[in-house]
Write a protein that holds these residues in place. Structure first.
Motif, short mmCIF file in Angstrom:
data_model
loop_
_atom_site.label_atom_id
_atom_site.label_comp_id
_atom_site.label_asym_id
_atom_site.label_seq_id
_atom_site.Cartn_x
_atom_site.Cartn_y
_atom_site.Cartn_z
N SER A 158 2.30 20.88 -125.74
CA SER A 158 1.16 19.97 -126.00
C SER A 158 1.29 18.65 -125.25
O SER A 158 0.30 18.14 -124.70
CB SER A 158 1.01 19.71 -127.50
N PHE A 159 2.52 18.08 -125.22
CA PHE A 159 2.70 16.80 -124.54
C PHE A 159 2.49 16.94 -123.03
O PHE A 159 1.86 16.09 -122.39
CB PHE A 159 4.09 16.23 -124.83
N THR A 162 -1.18 17.28 -122.40
CA THR A 162 -1.87 16.00 -122.54
C THR A 162 -1.71 15.16 -121.29
O THR A 162 -2.67 14.57 -120.78
CB THR A 162 -1.32 15.23 -123.76
N ASP A 163 -0.48 15.11 -120.76
CA ASP A 163 -0.23 14.35 -119.52
C ASP A 163 -1.02 14.95 -118.37
O ASP A 163 -1.58 14.22 -117.53
CB ASP A 163 1.26 14.35 -119.18
N LEU A 164 -1.05 16.28 -118.30
CA LEU A 164 -1.79 16.94 -117.23
C LEU A 164 -3.28 16.66 -117.35
O LEU A 164 -3.97 16.46 -116.34
CB LEU A 164 -1.53 18.44 -117.27
N LEU A 165 -3.78 16.62 -118.56
CA LEU A 165 -5.20 16.33 -118.80
C LEU A 165 -5.55 14.92 -118.30
O LEU A 165 -6.64 14.70 -117.75
CB LEU A 165 -5.51 16.45 -120.29
N THR A 191 3.29 15.16 -109.02
CA THR A 191 4.30 16.13 -108.60
C THR A 191 5.48 16.15 -109.56
O THR A 191 5.99 17.22 -109.92
CB THR A 191 4.80 15.80 -107.17
N SER A 192 5.91 14.97 -110.00
CA SER A 192 7.01 14.88 -110.96
C SER A 192 6.64 15.58 -112.27
O SER A 192 7.47 16.31 -112.86
CB SER A 192 7.33 13.40 -111.22
N LEU A 193 5.39 15.37 -112.73
CA LEU A 193 4.93 16.03 -113.96
C LEU A 193 4.90 17.54 -113.78
O LEU A 193 5.34 18.30 -114.65
CB LEU A 193 3.55 15.51 -114.35
N HIS A 436 -5.04 27.86 -118.76
CA HIS A 436 -4.03 28.86 -119.16
C HIS A 436 -3.08 28.30 -120.21
O HIS A 436 -2.66 29.03 -121.12
CB HIS A 436 -3.27 29.35 -117.93
N LEU A 437 -2.74 27.01 -120.10
CA LEU A 437 -1.91 26.40 -121.14
C LEU A 437 -2.66 26.37 -122.47
O LEU A 437 -2.09 26.59 -123.54
CB LEU A 437 -1.49 24.99 -120.72
N GLY A 438 -3.96 26.09 -122.40
CA GLY A 438 -4.78 26.02 -123.60
C GLY A 438 -5.00 27.37 -124.26
O GLY A 438 -5.31 27.44 -125.45
N GLU A 439 -4.84 28.45 -123.49
CA GLU A 439 -5.02 29.80 -124.06
C GLU A 439 -3.98 30.09 -125.15
O GLU A 439 -4.24 30.84 -126.09
CB GLU A 439 -4.88 30.86 -122.96
N ILE A 440 -2.80 29.49 -125.02
CA ILE A 440 -1.72 29.78 -125.97
C ILE A 440 -2.07 29.26 -127.36
O ILE A 440 -1.95 29.98 -128.36
CB ILE A 440 -0.40 29.17 -125.47
N SER A 441 -2.53 28.01 -127.44
CA SER A 441 -2.84 27.42 -128.74
C SER A 441 -4.25 27.74 -129.21
O SER A 441 -4.59 27.50 -130.37
CB SER A 441 -2.66 25.90 -128.67
#
Length: 461
Positions: A158-159, A162-165, A191-193, A436-441
């Motif tokens: 989730s964190f 959120t940063d990616l968003l 890139t670091s994220l 794709h990350l959101g598909e999990i939750s």
């Protein structure tokens, strides 16, 4: 959102001391009140229990206790009630019939849990963990499912999401000012994220092998020549006479599968037909099945009679079935009948001939010698699959696929930054990664996926 009042049997089918029928929906208390001779449930406080009778008209069906749960502090986040009755299947049927004739309808598979998800009570990964918790048949599976129910997977990503968003928002802002040719999103920080997300996703993906072993059990193929002691070993591991034991070679014609629990882990033991060339049509089918089981096994327990002097045929078989991803344990059997020198020289010959790694354990299934060592070795294999750095374990195939898609999308975003691809394409790849990350939750999903997930739940959950 469906506001029907639903009902279903929440306890297992069959006769028991008590049974529980669950009701959920805006009209739950009104629906139960219509058939309940006791306190007015519409005026009852939340989380209270009330004594009375369930009636169909003037006929008393059963003496019951009714629990009242007011929204939003309920499993579904809706008004809910539970009727505890004497555990007769006939009584359950009569109460459900009376409820459905007074404004309720029968719940679909997983509908209570789906409502909990749709009402924001739990996320999708937590909903799936409830099904896993119900289905858990060993201690490790229970612990993993419970950790996921507490939000383990969602908390891990989730964190990062959120940063990616936040970066997606900045990239979208750049699109609005495309003519000014400005950059609001720091590419090096992005890139670091992405590297942090990449590392986390890889860790979760790698945990799936351990998670799959926990959830579905580790498959163990017990093979060897006829009369090597396969069925005797199976019986010794299970501590019961599960397989027929005979001095006649070729007794086992088909595969026998049983579950064994060792240190909280489940192992699916597969006793196979003895591997040999045979003219017997039925035995030949068994030999073919044995090889198929080995092809899908995670652990191979290969048995050699401790008195065997010619290992050529066994070596040919071992070389043909050993894989890099297969844990191989070779056991010299019936050691109670032979001197140690025989099977010690056997180990030396095997190590000289086989290039793949294996463990060698001399055993006597009849005398129970070194059977615990074999169990310890099997358990150790599963434990070594677990990453010490990762507390969250992926057990769900859907999560595994979504994580792989997320990782692929993250790699494409990194490539877009490296090759300075247009902001429009960068934004597209970032949205893919987020999706794709959101598909999990369940933050990103569709009705077809939801229907497929909840249709696998039991009725009443």
């Amino acid at each position: 959102m469906n506001h029907d009042t639903i009902c279903a049997l929440a306890t297992a089918n069959g006769t028991g001391a008590i049974g529980i029928i669950r009701i959920s929906g805006d009209q739950s208390f009104k629906a139960v009140n219509a058939i309940f001779d006791g306190k007015n449930l519409e005026k009852a406080d939340s989380h209270t229990v009330h004594y009375g009778f369930i009636k169909d008209g003037d006929e008393i069906i059963d003496e019951v206790m009714v629990s009242v749960f007011r929204a939003p502090k309920t499993f579904t986040a809706e008004d809910s009630a539970e009727i505890s009755f004497h555990g007769s299947p006939h009584i359950a049927k009569r109460i459900l019939e009376t409820l459905t004739s007074n404004g309720s309808r029968m719940a679909k598979a997983g509908e209570f849990t789906m409502r909990a998800f749709l009402n924001g009570r739990i996320d999708l990964s937590q909903a799936e963990s409830i099904a896993d918790l119900i289905a858990s048949d060993n201690e490790s599976a229970r612990k993993v499912a419970l950790n996921q129910l507490k939000g383990g997977i969602t908390n891990e990503i989730s964190f990062l999401r959120t940063d990616l968003l936040n970066f997606v928002s900045l990239i979208e802002l750049e699109l609005d000012f495309a003519e000014e040719d400005v950059e609001f999103a720091d590419r090096s920080a992005l890139t670091s994220l992405l590297n942090r997300i990449d590392e986390k996703l890889l860790s979760l993906i790698d945990s799936f092998q351990y998670g799959n072993a926990i959830k579905n059990g580790t498959s163990v193929a017990i093979i060897g020549k006829p009369n090597a002691g396969k069925s005797t070993l199976l019986n010794a591991l299970l501590k019961e006479e599960r397989a027929i034991v005979s001095n006649i070679a070729g007794t086992t014609r088909d595969t026998i599968e049983e579950i064994l629990h060792i240190k909280g882990h489940a192992f699916r033991l597969i006793d196979t037909a003895g591997l040999r060339e045979t003219e017997d049509e039925i035995e030949a089918i068994g030999v073919k099945k044995a090889r198929e089981k080995v092809a899908n096994a995670q652990i191979l327990v290969y048995l050699l009679d401790a008195s065997t002097k010619d290992l050529n045929d066994d070596l040919l078989v071992l070389k043909s079935i050993i894989r890099d991803d297969l844990k191989v344990i070779i056991c010299a059997t019936k050691i109670d009948k032979f001197i140690p020198d025989l099977y010690e020289s056997m180990e030396d010959r095997l190590r000289n001939e086989l290039t793949s790694d294996f463990d060698f354990i001399p055993i006597s299934a009849v005398e129970n010698q070194h059977i615990q060592s074999l169990k310890d070795e099997m358990s150790s294999f599963v434990e070594h699959l677990k990453s010490p750095e990762n507390n969250v374990v992926i057990t769900n195939q859907r999560h595994f696929e979504a994580l792989k898609k997320s990782l692929d999308a993250v790699h494409k975003v990194n490539e877009a930054i490296t090759f300075r691809i247009s902001t429009e394409l960068l934004a597209y790849e970032l949205r893919n990664a987020l999706e794709h990350l959101g598909e999990i939750s369940g933050e990103v999903t569709n009705d077809e996926i939801l229907g497929n997930i909840f249709s696998k739940f039991c009725i009443g959950k």
